[in-house]
Structure formats: C-alpha cells, structure tokens
Design an enzyme around this catalytic site. Structure first.
Site, PDB file in Angstrom:
ATOM      1  N   HIS A   1       0.852  -1.182   0.000  1.00 16.70           N
ATOM      2  CA  HIS A   1       0.000   0.000   0.000  1.00 16.70           C
ATOM      3  C   HIS A   1       0.892   1.239   0.000  1.00 16.70           C
ATOM      4  CE1 HIS A   1      -3.893  -1.932   1.786  1.00 16.70           C
ATOM      5  NE2 HIS A   1      -3.299  -2.726   0.909  1.00 16.70           N
TER       6      HIS A   1
ATOM      7  N   GLU B   1       0.946   3.851   1.848  1.00 15.42           N
ATOM      8  CA  GLU B   1       1.439   4.258   3.164  1.00 15.42           C
ATOM      9  C   GLU B   1       2.617   3.398   3.620  1.00 15.42           C
ATOM     10  OE1 GLU B   1      -3.189   4.499   3.527  1.00 15.42           O
ATOM     11  OE2 GLU B   1      -1.719   3.432   2.294  1.00 15.42           O
TER      12      GLU B   1
ATOM     13  N   CYS C   1      -6.168   1.892   5.874  1.00 20.20           N
ATOM     14  CA  CYS C   1      -6.804   0.633   6.264  1.00 20.20           C
ATOM     15  C   CYS C   1      -6.226   0.193   7.622  1.00 20.20           C
ATOM     16  CB  CYS C   1      -6.529  -0.422   5.187  1.00 20.20           C
ATOM     17  SG  CYS C   1      -4.796  -0.963   5.145  1.00 20.20           S
TER      18      CYS C   1
ATOM     19  N   CYS D   1      -2.331  -0.184   7.453  1.00 16.39           N
ATOM     20  CA  CYS D   1      -1.606   1.078   7.301  1.00 16.39           C
ATOM     21  C   CYS D   1      -1.754   1.965   8.533  1.00 16.39           C
ATOM     22  CB  CYS D   1      -2.076   1.799   6.042  1.00 16.39           C
ATOM     23  SG  CYS D   1      -1.678   0.885   4.532  1.00 16.39           S
TER      24      CYS D   1
END
Length: 184
Positions: A73, A75, A103, A106
């Site tokens: 992801h 992040e 999420c 993250c």
C-alpha cells in the site's frame, strides 16, 4: 496465474500548486498526483507522501498488483522510504498525507512508526481505521496516538477513486469532460 487486467489510462490531470505556500493542500496535491500514477499502473489510486521539517522525504503509490504484494500500500511503501531517509524507524515529527483513509494495516503501521500527524482526503467507511470504520488512533492501549485531520482535498480525491471503480466495473464507459472539469 490470473489474466492481466485491462489498463485504463487516468483521465484526470495532475495538479502542480505553487511551492510558495507549503500547506496541507500543497502536500495533498502531491499525494493526489501519486494516486494518478497508481491508476496509470492499474492500481487502486491511492498516493502518500511523508513530510519532515517541511520537506518531502517519501512518496509512494499503491503497488499491490505490480508487486503482487498485499502489503504494498502507498502508506507502507512511504513509511519504509521515510525510515531509510531518516535512518530511524521512529518517524516522530513527520506528517503523512494520504489520498484515502488508511486501512487497518496502514493505520497500525502509522502508529507503530510514531508518525506525528496523518492527514487524509477521503474517508473509507468500510475499512478506514482513523475515524470511519474504526478509530485505531484513539485506542488507549497504544503509547502513540497520531493527530488525524480529515477532508483535505476530499472532493478531487473522491472523484478520482469513484471514477476508477466506475470504469473498472464498466470499462467501455468514459468519464465525461464535465466530470473531469470539476477539479480545481
């Protein structure tokens, strides 16, 4: 092996605000531009930048499909870059700008990295863990709780995400010029 998914070029243009005013919107536009890069790489359009002492030290977009890695992801990738840039896993004094609410994975990484502030554009009522589906940053069991700001550049980031998923569901449809021109 799954068949390659059709890549649909992003119909939105990148924005380049003046660097004379390095405020939250300035850095969020950078995250937005990275989200466009993600789209152009057939990834969910999420971008993240990490700022330390007024300078961007990390910038990434989703690469889950590209790397075939569920942890890739924006992040997570940006946190790794920032830790390398500062030569420390503790990112105290850093701010992360993300085009969509983090999420659970993250949000946890942001907390564990000791990032001071998280600013995100679009809330995620299904998986967002900084205020929407869950408020991980308010859990009293953690030693670190980042300051969270919601809604910076919400409309352009929301339109980008909604358009991506609309086109994924109906790849023959195109975004009208009217929809594209709603961006400032």
């Amino acid at each position: 092996m799954t068949p390659a998914k059709q890549t649909l070029p992003c119909p939105f243009e990148k924005k380049y605000p003046s660097s004379l005013n390095k405020d939250d919107e300035y850095y969020m536009w950078q995250a937005y531009n990275l989200a466009i890069d993600a789209w152009n790489n057939n990834e969910v359009p999420v971008g993240a930048v990490i700022v330390h002492e007024g300078e961007v030290i990390a910038a990434a977009h989703n690469q889950v499909e590209t790397l075939r890695d569920p942890t890739a992801h924006a992040e997570i990738l940006a946190i790794t870059q920032a830790a390398q840039a500062l030569q420390d896993w503790r990112l105290v004094g850093c701010t992360i700008y993300v085009s969509k609410e983090p999420c659970p994975m993250c949000a946890g990484a942001i907390i564990m990295a000791r990032i001071s502030r998280c600013i995100y554009a679009v809330s995620d009522p299904h998986q967002g863990c900084f205020g929407s589906a869950f408020s991980l940053h308010q859990h009293t069991g953690f030693f670190h709780r980042p300051e969270v700001t919601v809604g910076v550049l919400q409309q352009p980031c929301l339109e980008l995400l909604q358009s991506f998923f609309r086109l994924k569901r109906k790849p023959t449809e195109q975004i009208s010029h009217q929809q594209k021109s709603r961006f400032v």
